[in-house]
Write an enzyme that holds these catalytic residues in place. Structure first.
Site, mmCIF file in Angstrom:
data_model
loop_
_atom_site.group_PDB
_atom_site.id
_atom_site.type_symbol
_atom_site.label_atom_id
_atom_site.label_comp_id
_atom_site.label_asym_id
_atom_site.label_seq_id
_atom_site.Cartn_x
_atom_site.Cartn_y
_atom_site.Cartn_z
ATOM 1 N N ASP A 98 0.852 -1.172 0.000
ATOM 2 C CA ASP A 98 0.000 0.000 0.000
ATOM 3 C C ASP A 98 0.896 1.232 0.000
ATOM 4 O OD1 ASP A 98 -2.485 1.542 0.450
ATOM 5 O OD2 ASP A 98 -3.239 -0.355 1.239
ATOM 6 N N ASP A 199 -3.193 4.474 -2.392
ATOM 7 C CA ASP A 199 -4.314 4.956 -1.599
ATOM 8 C C ASP A 199 -4.815 6.310 -2.117
ATOM 9 O OD1 ASP A 199 -5.738 4.413 1.030
ATOM 10 O OD2 ASP A 199 -4.995 6.437 1.415
ATOM 11 N N GLU A 254 -6.230 3.495 -6.170
ATOM 12 C CA GLU A 254 -7.549 3.599 -5.561
ATOM 13 C C GLU A 254 -8.088 4.957 -5.955
ATOM 14 O OE1 GLU A 254 -9.987 3.639 -1.367
ATOM 15 O OE2 GLU A 254 -8.099 4.665 -1.597
ATOM 16 N N HIS A 328 -11.026 -3.834 2.792
ATOM 17 C CA HIS A 328 -11.070 -3.425 4.197
ATOM 18 C C HIS A 328 -11.967 -2.210 4.436
ATOM 19 C CE1 HIS A 328 -8.321 -0.768 2.235
ATOM 20 N NE2 HIS A 328 -8.314 0.025 3.274
ATOM 21 N N ASP A 329 -12.505 -1.616 3.367
ATOM 22 C CA ASP A 329 -13.390 -0.455 3.509
ATOM 23 C C ASP A 329 -14.849 -0.784 3.229
ATOM 24 O OD1 ASP A 329 -11.231 1.277 4.024
ATOM 25 O OD2 ASP A 329 -10.943 1.714 1.889
#
Ligand code: GLC
Ligand code: CA
Length: 556
Positions: A98, A199, A254, A328-329
């Site tokens: 990430d 991210d 993302e 994870h979101d």
């Protein structure tokens, strides 16, 4: 065009905090991951995306980084990382890290310096502005609720934070910031990692002049107005030229707020920016029309299908899709679009997997998705750790839009914590995740949903995922076939074809517990069954509850 390795890959996402604890402190860690790498290899996925493992005060569980070149104390040491990387590579697993560089932690040394005085050399690493009319410089809201600006007494100015107050936004317009980020990326790539998941990378270039926006229901202008800013592609091309192009990487941006047209730039197959993007339109398909994500879920299958179909068709041959239901979101997809009922849970998990994995793009499997893990039965707001759902709840509650009771119901459907409860390894204490007290509660259903039971049962969700992943490696039509949606208006059936030359797949998915009459089109009459989620043969002209069937024709 030559096929890239990541076009045939399936990626497994690890949220390290919740994956495997090795030392009993209740927090997952790097040695824990290392001990479970064979499990990931056995699933068949070839690449791992690791959510952040860098030094962090954990205001947003590692998405607030205070040192990009060090490891979070709770997760272990750099030596632990090196051991993990080496073992992963020896098992044929690639590691994608990430990269969180829209913002840092306020405890990063750059920010500590930056806030110390107006003329500090690090001042312009961040976005500082004077207040306006006794308040914030503009009306932008943070993704986590409240204003996106924080007043800092020390220098009597405000700094921008699109996420929490402890996540100040970096100033990408400053070339020195870009140098720092690119050097840091290169340092990790020299270590041998295989790519980056970037991210909220669509937010790095802020609109010129930071103008006010149209306020939403919380009174603030939504942070997404900063997406795809004026220098976005310029900065990514610079990153590509200076860093990415020197390696053979998987890079995925993302891209909150990305449109199809923008995605054609971000994920262009010419390789000038990134390999692929995470888009959000299909995640938004069940949002409440006024209050958005943090409100009652509003399912609408035709909308979901239309969105995915557009992305499938428009990027074909031009750019590359990523495919995901879970991360994870997001709440767990079985709870979101499938069924938690015992008789349907596994069928619906397999149906959802089929629907996603038969599309064009690189599929992502989020830890536990391969077991059909579900949302957690939250009973109180106090159980929630997730800064995003809590912040949004507080805003809506304060304005009288949401009672506490509605808040708890909303958390059950929507909170990011549904994805973050510990991985369910076995039916023992704490699901085999930890010998201590887990940082988030373990779902009580680990006694029936767990890896130990599924890896050895041939008709489990886990074994079904293995099959899907193997098929992608074997069949070109899954990787490259063209997509066509059938029955766009049907509220329960998701049916599409993939075609490559003479070869074709017909993918039929029933998103409901109703048996539905549906006749296979003539050109697929007599085609082979490639995959099915029921143990008994299909009933002609009919799809049973949550049934998924894939037919294959024209195979040589
Ligand atoms: C991304 C991450 C999310 C995080 C946010 C701020 O959306 O996936 O978990 O909270 O960015 O870094
Ligand atoms: Ca630990």
């Amino acid at each position: 065009m030559e096929e890239k390795w990541w076009q045939r890959s399936v990626v497994y996402q690890i949220y390290p905090r919740s994956f495997q604890d090795s030392n009993g402190d209740g927090i997952g860690d790097l040695p824990g991951i290392t001990s479970r790498l064979e499990y990931i290899r056995d699933l068949g996925t070839d690449t791992i995306w690791l959510s952040p493992i860098y030094k962090s005060p954990n205001d947003d569980n590692g998405y607030d980084i205070s040192d990009y070149q060090d490891i979070m104390t709770e997760f272990g040491t750099m030596a632990d990382f090196d051991v993990m990387l080496e073992k992963a590579h020896s098992l044929g697993l690639k590691i994608v890290m990430d990269l969180v560089v829209n913002h840092s932690s306020d405890e990063h040394k750059w920010f500590v310096e930056s806030r110390s005085s107006r003329d500090n050399p690090y001042r312009d690493y961040y976005i500082w502005r004077e207040g306006k009319n006794g308040g914030a410089p503009n009306n932008w809201g943070s993704c986590f609720g409240g204003s996106a600006w924080k007043y800092d007494e020390q220098t009597d100015m405000y700094f921008l934070h699109l996420f929490s107050k402890k996540q100040p936004d970096l100033n990408w317009d400053n070339p020195v910031v870009r140098d720092e980020v690119f050097n840091m990326m290169d340092w990790w790539l020299q270590k041998g990692i295989d790519g980056f998941r970037m991210d909220v990378i669509s937010l790095i270039s802020k609109p010129e002049g930071l103008p006010d926006g149209e306020p939403g229901p919380t009174g603030y202008a939504p942070f997404l107005l900063t997406a795809n800013g004026p220098h976005e592609h310029e900065y990514l091309r610079e990153m590509n030229r200076r860093v990415l192009s020197k390696y053979d990487l998987l890079t995925v941006g993302e891209c909150a707020g990305v449109t199809l047209e923008e995605a054609k730039n971000y994920a262009n197959l010419d390789g000038s920016e990134l390999s692929m993007v995470f888009q959000f339109e299909h995640m938004d398909a069940d949002f409440h029309p006024v209050y958005g994500r943090y409100a009652e879920q509003c399912k609408n299958l035709p909308r979901l299908k239309a969105t995915l179909a557009r992305w499938q068709k428009e990027l074909d041959g031009v750019a590359w899709n990523s495919l995901y239901w879970d991360n994870h979101d997001q709440p767990r997809v079985v709870s979101r679009y499938g069924s938690e009922k015992p008789e349907y849970r596994e069928l619906s998990a397999k149906m959802l997997a089929t629907c996603l994995h038969m599309m064009q793009g690189t599929p992502y499997v989020y830890q536990g998705e391969e077991l059909g893990m579900t949302n957690y039965p939250w009973t109180s707001i106090d159980q929630i750790n997730d800064i995003e759902s809590l912040g949004n709840y507080r805003d809506l509650h304060a304005r009288g839009y949401m009672s506490e009771e509605q808040g708890v119901a909303m958390m059950r459907q929507r909170s990011r914590d549904n994805a973050r409860t510990p991985m369910q390894w076995d039916d023992g204490p704490n699901a085999g995740f930890s010998s201590g007290t887990p940082w988030l509660p373990v779902n009580p259903n680990h006694t029936v949903i767990n890896a130990a039971e599924q890896v050895k049962r041939p008709d489990s969700v886990f074994c079904f995922y293995q099959k899907l992943i193997r098929l992608r490696r074997e069949l070109d039509v899954i990787v490259h076939g063209h997509f066509e949606l059938l029955e766009p208006e049907d509220p329960e059936l998701f049916i599409y074809t993939r075609t490559l030359g003479d070869e074709g797949l017909l993918v039929m998915c029933n998103f409901s517990e109703n048996a539905r009459d549906w006749a296979v089109p003539a050109d697929y009459a007599g085609a082979d069954v490639l995959l099915a989620n029921y143990p008994t043969p299909a009933e002609s002209g009919r799809l049973r509850p949550w049934e998924a069937i894939v037919l294959r024709k024209g195979a040589k």
